[in-house]
Design a protein around this motif. Sequence first.
Motif, mmCIF file in Angstrom:
data_model
loop_
_atom_site.group_PDB
_atom_site.id
_atom_site.type_symbol
_atom_site.label_atom_id
_atom_site.label_comp_id
_atom_site.label_asym_id
_atom_site.label_seq_id
_atom_site.Cartn_x
_atom_site.Cartn_y
_atom_site.Cartn_z
ATOM 1 N N TRP A 1 -66.791 -29.298 108.493
ATOM 2 C CA TRP A 1 -65.818 -30.317 108.892
ATOM 3 C C TRP A 1 -64.393 -29.977 108.493
ATOM 4 C CZ3 TRP A 1 -63.106 -32.291 104.872
ATOM 5 C CH2 TRP A 1 -63.674 -32.159 103.602
ATOM 6 N N TRP A 2 -64.205 -29.136 107.491
ATOM 7 C CA TRP A 2 -62.867 -28.818 106.999
ATOM 8 C C TRP A 2 -62.171 -27.739 107.830
ATOM 9 C CZ3 TRP A 2 -67.471 -27.566 104.885
ATOM 10 C CH2 TRP A 2 -67.813 -26.246 104.846
ATOM 11 N N GLN A 3 -62.914 -27.068 108.681
ATOM 12 C CA GLN A 3 -62.325 -26.010 109.500
ATOM 13 C C GLN A 3 -61.660 -26.615 110.737
ATOM 14 O OE1 GLN A 3 -65.503 -23.290 110.338
ATOM 15 N NE2 GLN A 3 -65.631 -22.580 108.229
#
Length: 129
Positions: free
Chosen positions: A123-125
């Motif tokens: 999710w952080w990408q």
Amino acid sequence: MTTENKSIVQRALAGLIDTGDVDALAPFLSDDFVHHRPGTTTSTKVEWLAAVRAALVPLAGMQVELHQVLAEGDHVVVYSRRWLPDAGPEIAVVDIWRIDDGLIAEAWEIIEPVGRVAANLAWWQPAEH
């Protein structure tokens, strides 16, 4: 206390899941019940029951499998998987219920579409376009 709290949540959910009767759920909720969703979205007992009632038609026939029911102190956590008939979309749901004086006083709900689980693992990408 933990076993009793777990039983309260299981009975409340059984009435709703087995019969689709939202009114069967209402007696298990305190008058000052608050339902929380991610972010700042909250609803009162009346608002949440109305939302559940409104969802019954589009979610008619929804299948629910309870996989875990865990309790500690005044909190009960339920992990379930839900899907619509005819191979509709599947979701994984975590509900956290807080019991106060024998009634459900608060609930938190996190929903993740099973089809997007792999994408949510990173999710952080930045999203690819």
